[in-house]
Design a protein around this motif. Sequence first.
Motif, PDB file in Angstrom:
ATOM      1  N   PRO A  64      32.466   4.381  25.612  1.00  0.00           N
ATOM      2  CA  PRO A  64      31.860   3.178  25.038  1.00  0.00           C
ATOM      3  C   PRO A  64      32.521   1.915  25.587  1.00  0.00           C
ATOM      4  O   PRO A  64      33.731   1.863  25.769  1.00  0.00           O
ATOM      5  N   ARG A  65      31.697   0.926  25.862  1.00  0.00           N
ATOM      6  CA  ARG A  65      32.167  -0.375  26.344  1.00  0.00           C
ATOM      7  C   ARG A  65      31.438  -1.457  25.565  1.00  0.00           C
ATOM      8  O   ARG A  65      30.282  -1.294  25.187  1.00  0.00           O
ATOM      9  N   MET A  66      32.083  -2.586  25.352  1.00  0.00           N
ATOM     10  CA  MET A  66      31.489  -3.700  24.626  1.00  0.00           C
ATOM     11  C   MET A  66      31.006  -4.759  25.616  1.00  0.00           C
ATOM     12  O   MET A  66      31.724  -5.131  26.536  1.00  0.00           O
ATOM     13  N   MET A  67      29.760  -5.206  25.421  1.00  0.00           N
ATOM     14  CA  MET A  67      29.169  -6.206  26.302  1.00  0.00           C
ATOM     15  C   MET A  67      28.325  -7.187  25.497  1.00  0.00           C
ATOM     16  O   MET A  67      27.869  -6.883  24.397  1.00  0.00           O
ATOM     17  N   CYS A  68      28.093  -8.359  26.093  1.00  0.00           N
ATOM     18  CA  CYS A  68      27.182  -9.332  25.491  1.00  0.00           C
ATOM     19  C   CYS A  68      25.762  -9.041  25.982  1.00  0.00           C
ATOM     20  O   CYS A  68      25.561  -8.347  26.973  1.00  0.00           O
TER      21      CYS A  68
END
Length: 73
Positions: free
Chosen positions: A55-59
């Motif tokens: 999992p990665r966090m992005m806008c």
Amino acid sequence: MLKCYDCFEKSKDTEAVGVCIVCGKGLCMEHIKEVEFPMKGGYPLPNLNLKKGLPRMMCRECIDTVFGEDMCV
């Protein structure tokens, strides 16, 4: 404390809970999106495919740029 960049543009004062891994701007829970990237192994097992993506966090803006606007996240 880090503030949400997207909220700041709308004159709101909201604390960020994370940062986008692409552009680095701070994001609140409303604006941050979790994206699962498929991962391949590296040295010493370059052909190993991981069973689950990381999992990665992005806008939203970076998701649209990297994956296209049709990606549903």
